[in-house]
Design an enzyme around this catalytic site. Structure first.
Site, mmCIF file in Angstrom:
data_model
loop_
_atom_site.group_PDB
_atom_site.id
_atom_site.type_symbol
_atom_site.label_atom_id
_atom_site.label_comp_id
_atom_site.label_asym_id
_atom_site.label_seq_id
_atom_site.Cartn_x
_atom_site.Cartn_y
_atom_site.Cartn_z
ATOM 1 N N HIS A 243 57.789 9.418 54.621
ATOM 2 C CA HIS A 243 56.868 9.013 55.557
ATOM 3 C C HIS A 243 56.699 8.990 56.671
ATOM 4 O O HIS A 243 55.134 9.553 57.178
ATOM 5 C CB HIS A 243 56.650 7.138 55.909
ATOM 6 C CG HIS A 243 57.081 6.762 54.567
ATOM 7 N ND1 HIS A 243 56.200 6.165 53.390
ATOM 8 C CD2 HIS A 243 58.157 5.728 54.639
ATOM 9 C CE1 HIS A 243 56.597 5.329 52.855
ATOM 10 N NE2 HIS A 243 57.254 4.984 53.052
ATOM 11 N N LYS B 152 48.821 -3.556 64.103
ATOM 12 C CA LYS B 152 48.147 -3.099 62.612
ATOM 13 C C LYS B 152 47.359 -4.176 61.969
ATOM 14 O O LYS B 152 46.246 -4.383 61.471
ATOM 15 C CB LYS B 152 49.195 -2.527 62.088
ATOM 16 C CG LYS B 152 49.540 -1.207 62.836
ATOM 17 C CD LYS B 152 50.364 -0.295 61.241
ATOM 18 C CE LYS B 152 51.195 0.532 61.786
ATOM 19 N NZ LYS B 152 51.421 1.034 63.313
ATOM 20 N N ARG C 150 44.895 7.678 68.958
ATOM 21 C CA ARG C 150 45.820 8.782 70.556
ATOM 22 C C ARG C 150 45.919 10.129 69.455
ATOM 23 O O ARG C 150 44.975 10.005 68.330
ATOM 24 C CB ARG C 150 46.847 8.343 69.879
ATOM 25 C CG ARG C 150 47.829 7.892 69.011
ATOM 26 C CD ARG C 150 49.031 8.331 69.164
ATOM 27 N NE ARG C 150 50.109 7.285 67.719
ATOM 28 C CZ ARG C 150 49.829 8.767 66.385
ATOM 29 N NH1 ARG C 150 49.552 10.034 66.574
ATOM 30 N NH2 ARG C 150 50.908 7.972 65.309
ATOM 31 N N GLU D 275 52.292 -5.212 53.635
ATOM 32 C CA GLU D 275 51.196 -5.007 52.508
ATOM 33 C C GLU D 275 51.871 -4.156 51.574
ATOM 34 O O GLU D 275 52.520 -3.886 51.092
ATOM 35 C CB GLU D 275 50.083 -3.571 52.852
ATOM 36 C CG GLU D 275 50.691 -2.519 53.206
ATOM 37 C CD GLU D 275 49.764 -1.381 54.131
ATOM 38 O OE1 GLU D 275 48.261 -2.528 54.243
ATOM 39 O OE2 GLU D 275 49.344 0.144 53.968
#
Length: 533
Positions: free
Chosen positions: A263, A144, A320, A228
Site C-alpha cells: 500500500h 475517513k 495536504r 471497507e
C-alpha cells in the site's frame, strides 16, 4: 493566554485572517516548514522563489546534521526530551517556536501534523496561518468516516465500508459479519499506506488489526481504524485539486499510483494511461463537487479505485500536498506548493489567474521514490553513513532531494525516502527511458537502496506495454530480484588511501612467496675490468 495575546498585538497579527493580496505581492514574511527531509527542502525552494524573506526549519536532535536544517534561513531545535518522531508531533512546542520567533505561517508538508486539525487550530489561535485546509475542512476530511459520509451525500460512488471508526477487534468482527471478507482495515486518520492491512479471513483479523492500529497510533497519534470491503486488482487513480475557500474548486488532472508495495506508492504517472474518458471526466466531476460542497481551501487529492470495468469508487481525500505532486506540476505547469502559499495568504483564483479552462496537460511525467531499503531482505530499511552520493541530471529529469549527501548518516527513526526522481517527456515510454537512464547514473554507496527494484519494474514488459493494477508487484515477484553492483572504484580508492597513509600492511611481503626464515646476505659483485682502448 494573556501573554500570547500581548505577543500577537506586538506583532500586529490578527487571528481572524489576512487581507487579500495581489498576485505580485509577497504572501508572507516568515514561513516555517513543520517537517523534515525532501518536503521541507521543497517548501524552502517554493518560498524562496516567491521572495519570502525568511524560510525556517525545525529539526530533532537526531536530524541535527541533516540537509533540511541547513537549507533554511533559520532553524530551531525541537524538544530533545521526546522521542525522534514525537518531536515532530509536539504541537505546543512547535507553536511556541513560531510565536517566539515571529513566524507568519506554517507549512506542514505531508505526514506528521499535516492533517491534524488540532495543530491548525492551535496555530490559528496564535495568529499564525496554517498553509493548508481550514480546521473545518480537516475535521471532515482528516477523518475517513466523515469523508465517506460527505461523499455519500454528494452522490459519489462508494465501496461498502463502516459508518464510523472501529476501535477494537470485537467491533471489527461485528461489522465484517455484515459485509464479509476480504476487507481492508485503514487508519481513520493519516495516510501514506501506514496503518493499512488487507484481511482475507477471520483467523488473520486480530493480528492484522492490532498491527495496523499500533502502526497508525505511532505514525499519527490515533489508533482508531476504518473498515471497507477490499476491491481486488483495481487501479489506483487520484485527482489533484485546488480550492480557494470560496466554493471554487479546480482539478489539475489525474495521476496513476497503481504500482504499490504494501500500500506504499512506488511509481506514479501523470496522466493515467488508457483510462476511459468517461471514467476520467466522472472522477473530475466528483472530485470538484465533493470539495466544493465544503468550500475546500488549499491543495487536496481525491483518491479512487477503478475496477476492470472502468467503474470508480471513492477511497478518501488527502487534505495536504502529496509526495507525488511533482508529476502533476510537470504536466500542468502549476506549482502546487506555491499555490498553497498564495491561497493561504488570501488570494483567490481570480487573483491567481487560475480557471479550469486555462489548466491543461502536456506529455507524461513519471516519478520514482528512491529509498534506503534492501529489496533482497524484504525491503528492510538500511542505516549507515553515505560514502558516495552522485545524482543524475540531464534534460527532462527533476530531483527532489532530502537527506542524501556524502557524509550523511541515515538513521532508523524516520521514513526511508532518500530522493524523488521525476522524468518528463512527450510520451510515457520516453519518460520511462529517461528514468532508467537517470537511475543508472545514480550512485549511492554506504547504504543499500531500492534502485535495482525500481529498474526491474521500469524494464518489465508488462509495465512498459500495458496498464497495471495494484497487484503488479504481487503478480511479478521477479521484480524483487536484486541486481548486485560492484563497488570497484570506492574499494580501489580506499585501498590507495590506506596505502599512502599507512603503507603496505605486510611490508616487504608479497602474497604467495614464502618468507625467508634466516637473514639473507646481500649479494656481492666483483668489479668489471676496464676494457676500453
Amino acid at each position: 493566554m494573556k501573554l500570547l495575546s500581548r505577543q500577537l498585538m506586538q506583532r500586529g497579527i490578527a487571528s481572524t485572517g489576512r487581507r487579500w493580496l495581489s498576485s505580485g505581492e509577497i504572501p508572507f514574511q516568515k514561513v516555517l516548514a513543520a517537517n523534515r527531509g525532501e518536503i521541507a527542502t521543497r517548501i524552502f525552494r517554493a518560498g524562496n522563489e516567491l521572495k519570502i524573506p525568511t524560510m525556517c526549519a525545525i529539526y530533532s536532535h537526531e536530524d541535527r546534521f541533516q540537509q533540511h536544517r541547513f537549507k533554511a534561513d533559520q532553524s530551531f531545535q525541537l524538544n530533545t526530551d521526546l522521542s525522534p518522531v514525537a518531536q515532530y508531533l509536539d504541537i505546543p512546542g512547535i507553536v511556541d517556536i513560531c510565536v517566539k520567533n515571529n513566524v507568519d505561517a506554517v507549512h506542514p508538508g505531508y505526514g506528521f501534523l499535516s492533517e491534524n486539525a488540532k495543530f491548525a487550530a492551535a496555530l490559528s489561535e496564535a495568529g499564525i496561518t496554517f498553509i493548508g485546509p481550514t480546521v473545518e475542512n480537516l475535521n471532515v476530511l482528516g477523518d475517513k468516516t466523515q469523508a465517506r459520509q460527505l461523499a455519500e451525500r454528494v452522490g459519489v460512488s462508494l465501496v461498502p465500508g463502516s459508518d464510523g471508526t472501529v476501535a477494537s477487534v470485537r467491533e471489527a468482527k461485528e461489522y465484517i459479519s455484515t459485509i464479509g471478507y476480504p476487507v481492508i482495515v485503514k487508519a481513520a486518520m493519516g495516510g501514506g499506506g501506514r496503518g493499512m492491512r488487507v484481511v482475507m479471513k477471520e483467523d488473520d483479523l486480530e493480528q492484522l488489526f492490532t498491527t495496523a492500529s499500533n502502526e497508525a497510533f505511532n505514525a499519527f497519534g490515533d489508533g482508531r481504524m476504518f473498515i471497507e470491503r477490499f476491491v481486488s486488482n483495481p487501479r489506483h487513480i487520484e485527482v489533484q485539486c485546488l480550492g480557494d475557500g470560496t466554493g471554487n474548486v479546480i482539478h489539475l488532472y489525474d495521476r496513476d499510483c497503481s504500482v504499490q508495495r504494501r500500500h506504499q506508492k512506488v511509481i506514479e504517472t501523470a496522466p493515467a494511461l488508457d483510462l476511459p474518458e468517461t471514467t476520467r471526466e466522472n472522477m473530475f466531476r466528483d472530485s470538484v463537487n465533493l470539495l466544493g460542497a465544503i468550500k475546500y481551501k488549499n491543495a487536496g487529492t481525491v483518491e479512487f479505485l477503478v475496477d476492470e470495468f472502468g467503474r470508480h469508487y471513492f477511497m478518501e481525500v488527502n487534505p495536504r500536498v502529496q509526495v507525488e505532486h511533482t508529476v502533476t506540476e510537470e504536466v500542468t505547469g502549476v506549482d502546487v506548493v506555491q499555490s498553497q502559499m498564495k491561497i493561504a495568504s488570501g488570494q483567490s483564483f481570480d487573483d491567481l489567474g487560475l480557471t479550469q479552462e486555462n489548466v491543461s496537460t502536456t506529455g507524461y511525467a513519471m516519478q520514482v521514490r528512491v529509498t534506503t531499503e534492501d529489496p533482497a531482505d524484504d525491503f528492510r530499511p538500511d542505516t549507515g553513513r553515505i560514502d558516495v552520493f552522485r545524482m543524475p541530471a540531464g534534460m527532462g529529469i527533476r530531483l527532489d532531494d532530502g537527506p542524501g549527501f556524502p557524509g550523511s548518516v541515515i538513521t532508523p527513526h524516520y521514513d526511508s525516502l532518500l530522493v524523488k526522481i521525476t522524468a518528463k517527456a512527450g510520451q510515457r515510454s520516453d519518460a520511462i527511458s529517461k528514468l532508467i537512464r537517470a537511475l543508472e547514473e545514480f550512485r549511492v554507496r554506504g547504504v543499500t537502496t531500492n534502485k535495482s527494484f525500481l529498474l526491474n519494474v521500469l524494464r518489465h514488459p508488462d509495465f512498459v506495454n500495458q496498464t497495471v493494477t495494484t497487484k503488479f508487484i504481487e503478480d511479478h515477484p521477479e521484480a524483487l530480484n536484486p541486481v548486485f553492483s560492484q563497488d570497484r572504484a570506492q574499494k580501489l580508492l580506499h585501498f590507495l588511501g590506506n596505502l599512502i597513509v599507512n603503507g603496505p600492511e605486510d611490508k616487504g611481503v608479497q602474497t604467495g612467496i614464502e618468507v625467508a626464515k634466516e637473514d639473507v646476505a646481500a649479494p656481492t659483485f666483483r668489479e668489471l675490468e676496464d676494457t676500453s682502448p
